[in-house]
Scaffold this motif. Sequence first.
Motif, PDB file in Angstrom:
ATOM      1  N   UNK A 191      29.212  39.317  27.167  1.00 56.89           N
ATOM      2  CA  UNK A 191      29.032  40.265  28.263  1.00 56.89           C
ATOM      3  C   UNK A 191      27.581  40.690  28.492  1.00 56.89           C
ATOM      4  N   UNK A 192      26.830  41.095  27.463  1.00 58.09           N
ATOM      5  CA  UNK A 192      25.447  41.517  27.743  1.00 58.09           C
ATOM      6  C   UNK A 192      24.599  40.398  28.341  1.00 58.09           C
ATOM      7  N   UNK A 193      24.841  39.151  27.890  1.00 57.75           N
ATOM      8  CA  UNK A 193      24.038  38.050  28.383  1.00 57.75           C
ATOM      9  C   UNK A 193      24.379  37.615  29.788  1.00 57.75           C
ATOM     10  N   UNK A 194      25.675  37.562  30.107  1.00 67.19           N
ATOM     11  CA  UNK A 194      26.070  37.053  31.429  1.00 67.19           C
ATOM     12  C   UNK A 194      26.070  38.139  32.498  1.00 67.19           C
ATOM     13  N   UNK A 195      26.076  39.396  32.090  1.00 63.93           N
ATOM     14  CA  UNK A 195      26.139  40.497  33.063  1.00 63.93           C
ATOM     15  C   UNK A 195      25.069  40.393  34.153  1.00 63.93           C
ATOM     16  N   UNK A 196      23.794  40.146  33.840  1.00 71.23           N
ATOM     17  CA  UNK A 196      22.796  40.079  34.912  1.00 71.23           C
ATOM     18  C   UNK A 196      22.954  38.855  35.807  1.00 71.23           C
ATOM     19  N   UNK A 197      23.642  37.816  35.305  1.00 71.87           N
ATOM     20  CA  UNK A 197      23.706  36.551  36.027  1.00 71.87           C
ATOM     21  C   UNK A 197      24.981  36.372  36.844  1.00 71.87           C
ATOM     22  N   UNK A 198      25.995  37.157  36.567  1.00 71.23           N
ATOM     23  CA  UNK A 198      27.271  37.004  37.270  1.00 71.23           C
ATOM     24  C   UNK A 198      27.313  37.916  38.494  1.00 71.23           C
ATOM     25  N   UNK A 199      28.057  37.514  39.522  1.00 72.23           N
ATOM     26  CA  UNK A 199      28.218  38.383  40.695  1.00 72.23           C
ATOM     27  C   UNK A 199      28.716  39.769  40.292  1.00 72.23           C
ATOM     28  N   UNK A 200      28.234  40.772  40.981  1.00 73.66           N
ATOM     29  CA  UNK A 200      28.546  42.156  40.616  1.00 73.66           C
ATOM     30  C   UNK A 200      30.025  42.473  40.715  1.00 73.66           C
ATOM     31  N   UNK A 201      30.751  41.776  41.581  1.00 73.08           N
ATOM     32  CA  UNK A 201      32.156  42.096  41.786  1.00 73.08           C
ATOM     33  C   UNK A 201      33.093  41.548  40.730  1.00 73.08           C
ATOM     34  N   UNK A 202      32.629  40.657  39.866  1.00 76.53           N
ATOM     35  CA  UNK A 202      33.484  40.040  38.853  1.00 76.53           C
ATOM     36  C   UNK A 202      33.724  41.016  37.705  1.00 76.53           C
ATOM     37  N   UNK A 220      30.533  32.039  41.926  1.00 70.75           N
ATOM     38  CA  UNK A 220      29.513  31.944  42.976  1.00 70.75           C
ATOM     39  C   UNK A 220      30.071  31.315  44.242  1.00 70.75           C
ATOM     40  N   UNK A 221      31.106  30.475  44.082  1.00 72.54           N
ATOM     41  CA  UNK A 221      31.697  29.808  45.252  1.00 72.54           C
ATOM     42  C   UNK A 221      32.679  30.692  46.005  1.00 72.54           C
ATOM     43  N   UNK A 222      32.986  31.866  45.427  1.00 71.93           N
ATOM     44  CA  UNK A 222      33.990  32.740  46.023  1.00 71.93           C
ATOM     45  C   UNK A 222      33.379  33.644  47.088  1.00 71.93           C
ATOM     46  N   UNK A 223      34.244  34.112  47.966  1.00 71.36           N
ATOM     47  CA  UNK A 223      33.841  35.148  48.911  1.00 71.36           C
ATOM     48  C   UNK A 223      33.780  36.482  48.168  1.00 71.36           C
ATOM     49  N   UNK A 224      33.093  37.474  48.698  1.00 69.09           N
ATOM     50  CA  UNK A 224      33.084  38.793  48.045  1.00 69.09           C
ATOM     51  C   UNK A 224      34.486  39.358  47.835  1.00 69.09           C
ATOM     52  N   UNK A 225      35.386  39.070  48.769  1.00 67.26           N
ATOM     53  CA  UNK A 225      36.755  39.564  48.638  1.00 67.26           C
ATOM     54  C   UNK A 225      37.452  38.888  47.450  1.00 67.26           C
ATOM     55  N   UNK A 226      37.208  37.610  47.257  1.00 64.84           N
ATOM     56  CA  UNK A 226      37.799  36.906  46.121  1.00 64.84           C
ATOM     57  C   UNK A 226      37.189  37.381  44.809  1.00 64.84           C
ATOM     58  N   UNK A 227      35.894  37.591  44.804  1.00 67.50           N
ATOM     59  CA  UNK A 227      35.238  38.078  43.595  1.00 67.50           C
ATOM     60  C   UNK A 227      35.792  39.432  43.163  1.00 67.50           C
ATOM     61  N   UNK A 228      36.144  40.258  44.126  1.00 68.83           N
ATOM     62  CA  UNK A 228      36.619  41.612  43.820  1.00 68.83           C
ATOM     63  C   UNK A 228      37.957  41.614  43.090  1.00 68.83           C
ATOM     64  N   UNK A 229      38.670  40.485  43.112  1.00 67.45           N
ATOM     65  CA  UNK A 229      39.958  40.404  42.414  1.00 67.45           C
ATOM     66  C   UNK A 229      39.922  39.386  41.275  1.00 67.45           C
ATOM     67  N   UNK A 230      38.733  38.942  40.876  1.00 67.21           N
ATOM     68  CA  UNK A 230      38.608  37.903  39.849  1.00 67.21           C
ATOM     69  C   UNK A 230      38.079  38.492  38.551  1.00 67.21           C
ATOM     70  N   UNK A 231      38.563  37.927  37.438  1.00 70.82           N
ATOM     71  CA  UNK A 231      38.274  38.485  36.119  1.00 70.82           C
ATOM     72  C   UNK A 231      37.905  37.365  35.150  1.00 70.82           C
ATOM     73  N   UNK A 232      36.782  37.535  34.456  1.00 70.08           N
ATOM     74  CA  UNK A 232      36.407  36.644  33.354  1.00 70.08           C
ATOM     75  C   UNK A 232      37.057  37.179  32.095  1.00 70.08           C
ATOM     76  N   UNK A 233      37.882  36.371  31.437  1.00 65.88           N
ATOM     77  CA  UNK A 233      38.618  36.884  30.290  1.00 65.88           C
ATOM     78  C   UNK A 233      38.721  35.885  29.165  1.00 65.88           C
ATOM     79  N   UNK A 234      39.068  36.380  27.985  1.00 71.38           N
ATOM     80  CA  UNK A 234      39.244  35.501  26.844  1.00 71.38           C
ATOM     81  C   UNK A 234      39.377  36.271  25.551  1.00 71.38           C
TER      82      UNK A 234
END
Length: 726
Positions: free
Chosen positions: A414-425, A393-407
């Motif tokens: 994924x189903x739970x966090x999908x509606x709550x995370x920025x679309x670009x992640x 949420x603290x990132x710019x849209x440009x930063x979000x476009x290159x950021x990945x949640x992984x593990x």
Amino acid sequence: MRYFLPLTLLILCGSVSADDAGSFVFLDDGDNTGVLYTYASTEIQDYFAKMFTTKLVTEVPEGTAPDVVIRLGTPDSNTAIADAVAAGQLVLPEGALSDQGYTLKNLENQLFIAAPAPQGVLYGTYAFLEAYGAYFQISGERLPAPLPFTLKTLDLTEKPAVKFRGLLPWDAYICGIAGYNPEDYRQLIDRAARLKLNFLQFHFYPGSAFFTETIDGTTAEPRYLGMPVDIFPTANAVGKAAFGDVIAFGAQCYIDHAGSPAAQAHAVQDMMRDALAHAKNRGMHTAVGMELMQPSVGSPLFTAKPEGSVNCLDPLRPENLALSRQRYLSLKETYPDADFYCFWQSEGQGVRGAAVGQEEGAAAMREAQAHWTSQDNYRGDIDYAWLLKQLCDSMTPEEQATSVAGGWFLQHLFPGIHPDFPAGIRFSSINNYSMEQSLDGGLDYYAVAAENRAVWVTDWWEYSGEQWFPQWRAGGQERIYRQCLDYGIEALSLVGWKLSGIEHNIRFMADFAWHPGLTAEQFYRDYVSRLYGQDSAPLADLYMTADAKSELTPPATSSDDRPMSLGEGWIVLGIPPFPDTAEGLSTEEWRHTAERAAAIAAEQQTFLQSDRDAVALIGQIIPGLDSQGQYWAALLLNRLRMRLHYLESMIALNESYGIYQAAALQGIPAARAATALRLNDAVALAGEAIEIYSKEIRNRNDLGVVAQMNVQYLQPLVQLHASLSD
């Protein structure tokens, strides 16, 4: 678009050939500019010289005419291709991912390797070479015996079914990239490109020399490069001959700066930046990642979970958000040319950190975000997701476009966090290395890819790095890949360490990502035919039989109740101690160990016989193969022979517990003496297993396996044997 199985192309010999003395083939590579275009032209020229006796020229001598013209390029770079497209003689791939596609087609005495973009030109080059008998592997290649070039009838238009297809060679272990030098990265990348892979990921553990984050002006000092050894002294090693005159095995730049951790880190990171640049020059997208919840420097504030739980960064503290932001920027500064930056949740933290922390607000946050997962025993991942959401949420849209949640098995979120995370992640996860668990509902979480969330799926090219190899996984992976592709995933990768004995798993993923109609059986039959030769058909049955048994293979994980059964390859062999008192013999833990060891030895005897049968079959087939078929069959035979000795050593180890239990009726000294004899067999067989493996070294990873098995397999057995005489 027409999909053809890659090994069953319609190829008919035509009448145009270049087999007369003085004849030649002209390579018209048009306006040969740009790194990819130039490399494609170079690859054709280099491989043409290896595969054909006919001369290939890039300029036609005055007063002569070529027998065949190969037109290479795009409509923008080659006027002959542009004219053929305009005339309707050549149809190039269209639509999504067409920039990676290509068309192979011959018209009279011309062969077109044409594509909409340079990336497709490179992939079309490799398709052309494979149509003429080359077969590429991640650890080498098979080339046909050189013959005069004969123009074949080709009419093939292809594009991939997955945008990103690649590898995640895992860090931190000397049988993986921790032992690499620059030339090894380049070789891995070049071979991956020949498989038409276009994605390279790296993960960095906290404290590794690969990533030394800087926080508030303080840079973390690296603690290691590889585990449990990053510099392996070869002097007294079993399999020493494989290392030649190398005194210490490891990344040379790390060895050269021994004694100066900061200099080691700088050198390793320079090498990694060069590797990422080389990948870009092969048309690859790249991603680097760090462990979000485990900083190496700074002033982190950790959770206060109950005793027995694993603590992590307190996701509710704003100081930790600021710290995470600095770590992210440090990762970008260290690797500024990467395309993506991943924020990893450490493996097992969702389970080991599942308890709610006692810190203020922890219970309320968990309750409010309970919908993020349906997996109660993985609720520790909510802590990670909450901190990552704030960071994103603290990132710019440009930063979000290159950021990945992984593990690791993070897809349950994924189903739970999908509606709550920025679309670009982007969302990324490594599947459970048990295919059975992945297929039993573990893939449904990826369905968010159908809801416009960019999703990356990473499976395994080997079973968690264990020493149980060769390994065959295509049967289960066919089902995994097909379901994930149905959801519309953006990326498909494989994670692993070793590179020989598992080549087929990587090749299957590479082929399936272009040809999603491919089945495991079709692949194995074509693979065996292309790699070993025409007289190798029985090996396909061996491959499929082994694949069907893959889920029955004895596992060895830190949570398994059989730590004495097989070793994971990336950790020291876990071996239960022998009791040194009469009281110890009556504990429930010891009784369980002795009972399970006997059952495991019986299981291993079954696999031992299966491997003996396989070795006998290969021994019968090898004499009838050509030299290249024998070369590749020798590798398979070697790895299976190594596994025979490895299994026999583990059987000897497991039987030792029964011997100890029985002999202990005569007292502990008698039990020690009787057990030492059988353990001596285990030690001797372990040494033989390593020596056998060391006779077939095909890449840097293989040397790392020899080092790793010395430290993590042989030495624990030697120490256990010695403990009986203490």
